[in-house]
Design a protein around this motif. Structure first.
Motif, PDB file in Angstrom:
ATOM      1  N   LEU A 103       0.832  -1.210   0.000  1.00 36.16           N
ATOM      2  CA  LEU A 103       0.000   0.000   0.000  1.00 36.16           C
ATOM      3  C   LEU A 103       0.859   1.251   0.000  1.00 36.16           C
ATOM      4  O   LEU A 103       0.572   2.233  -0.700  1.00 36.16           O
ATOM      5  N   THR A 104       1.939   1.219   0.787  1.00 26.29           N
ATOM      6  CA  THR A 104       2.836   2.371   0.844  1.00 26.29           C
ATOM      7  C   THR A 104       3.475   2.631  -0.510  1.00 26.29           C
ATOM      8  O   THR A 104       3.586   3.758  -0.978  1.00 26.29           O
ATOM      9  N   SER A 105       3.916   1.552  -1.177  1.00 25.91           N
ATOM     10  CA  SER A 105       4.548   1.677  -2.489  1.00 25.91           C
ATOM     11  C   SER A 105       3.581   2.262  -3.495  1.00 25.91           C
ATOM     12  O   SER A 105       3.928   3.102  -4.323  1.00 25.91           O
ATOM     13  N   CYS A 106       2.308   1.811  -3.420  1.00 29.24           N
ATOM     14  CA  CYS A 106       1.297   2.303  -4.342  1.00 29.24           C
ATOM     15  C   CYS A 106       1.058   3.793  -4.151  1.00 29.24           C
ATOM     16  O   CYS A 106       0.986   4.554  -5.100  1.00 29.24           O
ATOM     17  N   ASN A 107       0.947   4.208  -2.882  1.00 29.89           N
ATOM     18  CA  ASN A 107       0.727   5.624  -2.592  1.00 29.89           C
ATOM     19  C   ASN A 107       1.888   6.471  -3.071  1.00 29.89           C
ATOM     20  O   ASN A 107       1.722   7.552  -3.630  1.00 29.89           O
ATOM     21  N   ASN A 108       3.124   5.977  -2.845  1.00 27.19           N
ATOM     22  CA  ASN A 108       4.300   6.719  -3.288  1.00 27.19           C
ATOM     23  C   ASN A 108       4.310   6.851  -4.800  1.00 27.19           C
ATOM     24  O   ASN A 108       4.679   7.883  -5.351  1.00 27.19           O
ATOM     25  N   SER A 109       3.852   5.787  -5.490  1.00 27.98           N
ATOM     26  CA  SER A 109       3.815   5.824  -6.947  1.00 27.98           C
ATOM     27  C   SER A 109       2.838   6.876  -7.420  1.00 27.98           C
ATOM     28  O   SER A 109       3.095   7.600  -8.377  1.00 27.98           O
ATOM     29  N   ASN A 110       1.669   6.991  -6.738  1.00 31.14           N
ATOM     30  CA  ASN A 110       0.673   7.979  -7.141  1.00 31.14           C
ATOM     31  C   ASN A 110       1.176   9.396  -6.917  1.00 31.14           C
ATOM     32  O   ASN A 110       0.851  10.309  -7.664  1.00 31.14           O
ATOM     33  N   ASP A 111       1.935   9.592  -5.834  1.00 29.04           N
ATOM     34  CA  ASP A 111       2.409  10.933  -5.507  1.00 29.04           C
ATOM     35  C   ASP A 111       3.594  11.346  -6.365  1.00 29.04           C
ATOM     36  O   ASP A 111       3.891  12.519  -6.502  1.00 29.04           O
ATOM     37  N   SER A 112       4.290  10.353  -6.921  1.00 34.19           N
ATOM     38  CA  SER A 112       5.517  10.687  -7.640  1.00 34.19           C
ATOM     39  C   SER A 112       5.195  11.278  -9.000  1.00 34.19           C
ATOM     40  O   SER A 112       4.095  11.145  -9.527  1.00 34.19           O
ATOM     41  N   SER A 113       6.192  11.918  -9.574  1.00 31.10           N
ATOM     42  CA  SER A 113       6.036  12.554 -10.880  1.00 31.10           C
ATOM     43  C   SER A 113       7.355  12.412 -11.614  1.00 31.10           C
ATOM     44  O   SER A 113       8.424  12.445 -10.992  1.00 31.10           O
ATOM     45  N   PRO A 114       7.316  12.261 -12.938  1.00 27.35           N
ATOM     46  CA  PRO A 114       8.586  12.207 -13.675  1.00 27.35           C
ATOM     47  C   PRO A 114       9.367  13.517 -13.575  1.00 27.35           C
ATOM     48  O   PRO A 114      10.540  13.564 -13.916  1.00 27.35           O
ATOM     49  N   TYR A 115       8.711  14.544 -13.088  1.00 33.41           N
ATOM     50  CA  TYR A 115       9.359  15.852 -12.943  1.00 33.41           C
ATOM     51  C   TYR A 115       9.623  16.194 -11.479  1.00 33.41           C
ATOM     52  O   TYR A 115       9.815  17.358 -11.130  1.00 33.41           O
ATOM     53  N   GLU A 116       9.606  15.156 -10.623  1.00 36.84           N
ATOM     54  CA  GLU A 116       9.689  15.382  -9.181  1.00 36.84           C
ATOM     55  C   GLU A 116      10.925  16.180  -8.786  1.00 36.84           C
ATOM     56  O   GLU A 116      10.848  17.111  -7.973  1.00 36.84           O
ATOM     57  N   GLU A 117      12.057  15.845  -9.367  1.00 31.43           N
ATOM     58  CA  GLU A 117      13.286  16.547  -9.004  1.00 31.43           C
ATOM     59  C   GLU A 117      13.200  18.017  -9.382  1.00 31.43           C
ATOM     60  O   GLU A 117      13.563  18.905  -8.600  1.00 31.43           O
TER      61      GLU A 117
END
Length: 331
Positions: free
Chosen positions: A16-30
């Motif tokens: 569940l944690t991995s899934c949430n992190n995936s949703n929050d992440s962005s290819p432009y995160e940096e």
């Protein structure tokens, strides 16, 4: 709690944690975590349902030429709230791809059918996609409801010119001039079209421009007058006005070129050479000036000088095939 159950619970929690992190992440995160975007990114994390935050970050990204993440943010804002400014931002980016812009704008206008800026962007998208007739239909649709839309009238004029309807183009610009007689770009466009079509209305229009130009002393009105007289074959008057244009702005290359060509046609080759050399002092990489300089030199029998200048002209502008042909002829 059994060991087996504890392991199963831990695995589910990790998933569940991995899934949430995936949703929050962005290819432009940096990129988005650095200034000048970091503060807005933090605000978005705290309030991810606020469309204005995405819009503000998207426009900042667009201003800094980060178009892909800008488009993503603006699309998110639009998905949350159908605001005109969000749709305008999206379409401005999509105009680089006319088909995508057209598709988006047609859908957006179903939500915001009264938006003039979105209609204007749709006209531009059709024009960029070489769909001139479709663009003209949208122009007429807008002008039926808003006949005083100067921007749309100017776009329609350009589109009619592309359709080789010079008369319609001029009439449309005259309508625009009625609503915005002090719009400089409009006035210059209309004066140019008057001059090219040998329409004497150019003289009154240029007199009006000169009368109101008390500070900058622009060269364009003199140039348009000169072009008009040149086109109706009154060369002496044309030269007079081209000289006035150059006196107003020594860097006005078009005036040099038309003046030089008149002198060439009069077989005043030495005088024409002086004019083209002055043009090259203004712009040393101006291919047309080298070409006409070569023509003058060839007429005076200076074939080697002419050949070199023809070569320079073609070297600077590969579309000047006549310069290449002339250089080959003089070998």
């Amino acid at each position: 709690m059994s060991l087996r159950f504890s392991i199963l619970f831990a695995c589910i929690s990790f998933a569940l944690t991995s899934c949430n992190n995936s949703n929050d992440s962005s290819p432009y995160e940096e990129l988005l975590s650095r200034p000048p975007y970091a503060n807005l990114t933090d605000s978005i994390r705290q309030n991810s349902s606020d469309p204005d935050l995405y819009y503000r970050r998207g426009m900042l990204l667009y201003k800094n030429k980060n178009n892909a993440p800008a488009l993503a943010d603006l699309k998110t804002a639009w998905s949350l709230t159908k605001k005109e400014q969000y749709a305008i931002g999206i379409s401005n980016i999509l105009l680089d791809n006319p088909d995508s812009a057209i598709s988006f704008l047609r859908d957006a206008l179903k939500m915001l059918p009264q938006s003039i800026p979105l209609h204007i962007n749709l006209i531009q998208a059709y024009a960029d996609g070489q769909k001139t007739n479709e663009a003209l239909i949208i122009c007429d649709k807008v002008l039926q409801q808003h006949p005083d839309q100067v921007a749309v009238l100017m776009m329609k004029s350009d589109l009619l010119e592309q359709n080789n309807d010079t008369t319609g183009s001029i009439l449309t610009l005259e309508q625009a001039y009625h609503f915005a007689p002090f719009n400089e770009d409009l006035c210059y466009d209309l004066a140019f079209k008057f001059a090219q079509s040998k329409n004497p209305k150019v003289l009154a229009l240029c007199d009006s421009l000169l009368q109101h130009d008390t500070i900058e002393k622009k060269a364009e009105p003199w140039y348009f007058k000169g072009s008009y007289y040149n086109n109706i074959n009154e060369k002496t008057k044309a030269l007079e006005y081209f000289n006035k244009a150059i006196q107003s702005d020594y860097s006005f290359l078009d005036a040099y070129m038309e003046k030089g060509q008149i002198l060439y046609d009069k077989k005043k080759y030495a005088e024409a050479i002086d004019v083209f050399q002055l043009a090259l002092k203004v712009s040393a990489a101006y291919a047309d000036a080298y070409y006409w300089l070569g023509k003058c030199q060839e007429a005076l029998g200076k074939k080697e000088d002419a050949r070199l200048n023809y070569q320079r002209a073609y070297g600077l502008d590969k579309s000047l095939t006549e310069a290449q042909e002339a250089a080959e002829r003089l070998k």
